[in-house]
Design a protein around this motif. Structure first.
Motif, short mmCIF file in Angstrom:
data_model
loop_
_atom_site.label_atom_id
_atom_site.label_comp_id
_atom_site.label_asym_id
_atom_site.label_seq_id
_atom_site.Cartn_x
_atom_site.Cartn_y
_atom_site.Cartn_z
N SER A 59 -2.04 5.50 -3.87
CA SER A 59 -1.82 4.26 -2.95
C SER A 59 -1.82 2.82 -3.53
O SER A 59 -2.44 2.75 -4.82
CB SER A 59 -3.13 4.24 -1.89
N GLY A 60 -1.00 2.03 -3.38
CA GLY A 60 -0.82 0.68 -3.89
C GLY A 60 -1.89 -0.25 -3.51
O GLY A 60 -1.88 -1.35 -4.13
N ALA B 93 4.56 11.81 -2.90
CA ALA B 93 3.56 12.82 -2.68
C ALA B 93 3.14 13.37 -1.28
O ALA B 93 2.97 14.49 -1.38
CB ALA B 93 2.32 12.04 -3.50
N VAL B 94 3.19 12.78 -0.41
CA VAL B 94 2.80 12.99 0.85
C VAL B 94 3.99 13.96 1.41
O VAL B 94 3.64 15.17 2.11
CB VAL B 94 2.58 11.92 2.01
N ILE C 108 13.73 2.55 -1.54
CA ILE C 108 14.15 4.01 -0.94
C ILE C 108 14.91 4.57 -2.11
O ILE C 108 14.91 5.79 -2.36
CB ILE C 108 15.32 3.63 -0.06
N LYS C 109 15.72 4.00 -3.11
CA LYS C 109 16.33 4.73 -4.22
C LYS C 109 15.22 5.32 -5.18
O LYS C 109 15.43 6.46 -5.58
CB LYS C 109 17.05 3.82 -4.97
N GLN C 110 14.09 4.54 -5.54
CA GLN C 110 13.17 5.10 -6.02
C GLN C 110 12.34 6.24 -5.51
O GLN C 110 12.10 7.41 -6.27
CB GLN C 110 11.93 4.01 -6.29
N VAL D 96 0.70 -1.22 0.10
CA VAL D 96 -0.01 0.00 0.00
C VAL D 96 0.96 1.16 0.04
O VAL D 96 0.46 2.28 -0.73
CB VAL D 96 -0.98 0.13 1.41
N SER D 97 1.85 1.30 0.81
CA SER D 97 2.81 2.50 1.03
C SER D 97 3.65 2.51 0.00
O SER D 97 4.92 2.39 0.33
CB SER D 97 3.17 2.54 2.55
N VAL D 98 3.56 2.51 -1.07
CA VAL D 98 4.40 2.63 -2.31
C VAL D 98 4.94 4.23 -2.42
O VAL D 98 4.62 5.05 -1.68
CB VAL D 98 3.73 2.38 -3.53
N PRO D 99 6.24 4.08 -3.09
CA PRO D 99 6.95 5.18 -3.28
C PRO D 99 6.18 6.10 -3.67
O PRO D 99 6.38 7.67 -3.34
CB PRO D 99 8.17 4.99 -4.12
#
Length: 358
Positions: free
Chosen positions: A246-247, A30-31, A54-56, A22-25
């Motif tokens: 959201s993913g 965006a947040v 993290i890199k993304q 759910v908590s994708v990059p």
């Protein structure tokens, strides 16, 4: 806000790290770009999978963000109880045309390897769920320049967080969606969770750490309430679950406001640990019989949940959601932060006006 949190975000809003994709990059970035604190969820990922996200993330924003880790779990599950539950789930596996997962797929979630990555290439914040890291781990992260937070569901747990040396405590009320972050899984305590406002008050009196309030917060007026109760910031999960970034699977997002799903419930049905989700067929049929066996049950049911999602069948999915799910808004993440901040300002102004009128 405390100066340390002020350095990380303009607004007292933390996006909860929701594991399971759910908590994708895209969401966390965006947040963070909107002035709140975005979080990635490392739970159920490999250390390399976490590093790649993290890199993304760094390619999407230059703003601070955080990463959440699950604490390794002690061995306490009875294999006989897990085997019995697997037998009960055989019909589900047949229905979805899949095999059950291996309950012995691992207990530590790659904790040490993930810590090594986060110490070698630090991020702004790291939070912990399902327990308290050692003082040595927290001190190492602090020396790396990382702000640390640990979830607590009682004042006693908050004291343990403070003794270990964390920078802040996340007060998770029973209203929260997803897994309760209890430090020890005690079946006798099922259903004994504490409401958020009461918990914030208890933790504020128990420790001197900044408190981040989590559980059921969907509107800026609720954010104003927890800040008035003494919280430094609020962590919102379900509110961000419905955003386009959201993913979460489409059936999960749609279920949040679908009249078919009228309430949430804490259940062990999907993972073996108490977690709040929308009441669906799977939860009703299997929740009463699910053993206290995390992460064994999580591994066992993973293929079923994935198959249900592929089939678009919300009745077989883990529809994690907080008690405020009916207040979900399908806004872009940045717009949602902007709306929450405007609502917070309005609520604060109204409160000030009432105080002046006395």
């Amino acid at each position: 806000m405390s100066s340390a949190l002020t350095d990380l975000c303009r607004f007292p809003i933390v996006q909860a790290p929701m594991a399971g994709g759910v908590s994708v990059p895209q969401l966390a970035a965006a947040v963070s770009e909107a002035g709140a604190l975005g979080f990635l969820a490392a739970g159920y990922k490999t250390a390399d999978g976490m590093y790649q996200e993290i890199k993304q993330m760094r390619g999407l924003t230059g703003r601070p963000f955080g990463v959440n880790l699950f604490m390794p779990q002690p061995e306490h599950a009875e294999s006989g109880a897990v085997d019995l539950y697997a037998h009960q789930l055989a019909g589900e596996a047949s229905w979805y045309g899949t095999e059950l997962g291996d309950p012995d797929s691992g207990r530590d979630d790659g904790y040490d390897a993930k810590l090594a990555v986060l110490l070698d290439d630090p991020v702004a914040a790291v939070s912990f769920h399902f327990g308290v890291p050692t003082p040595e781990v927290l001190d190492s992260l602090r020396r790396a320049g990382t702000f640390t937070m640990v979830t607590a569901t009682t004042a006693e747990e908050a004291r343990a967080v403070e003794r270990a040396g964390a920078d802040a405590v996340i007060a998770q009320g029973v209203e929260a969606g997803g897994h309760q972050g209890t430090h020890r899984d005690v079946p006798e305590n099922d259903g004994a969770g504490i409401g958020l406002l009461t918990l914030v008050a208890q933790i504020r009196e128990a420790v001197s750490l900044p408190v981040v309030a989590a559980g059921g917060i969907m509107r800026g007026s609720q954010l104003a309430a927890v800040l008035a109760a003494g919280a430094t910031a609020a962590q919102l999960g379900t509110a961000f679950l419905a955003t386009p970034e959201s993913g979460a699977a489409a059936p999960h997002k749609q279920a949040l406001t679908d009249p078919l799903f009228v309430r949430t419930e804490l259940t062990r049905a999907f993972s073996g640990r108490p977690a709040r989700g929308l009441v669906n067929r799977f939860l009703r049929e299997h929740g009463p019989y699910a053993p206290a066996a995390y992460p064994e049950v999580h591994h066992l049911t993973a293929p079923l949940r994935k198959a249900a999602a592929r089939a678009g069948d919300a009745q077989g999915m883990a529809l994690w959601a907080g008690q405020g799910h009916r207040l979900a808004r399908e806004l872009p993440a940045a717009r949602l932060v902007e709306t929450l901040v405007a609502e917070l300002a309005a609520a604060s102004t109204a409160l000030s006006a009432k105080e002046e009128g006395r």
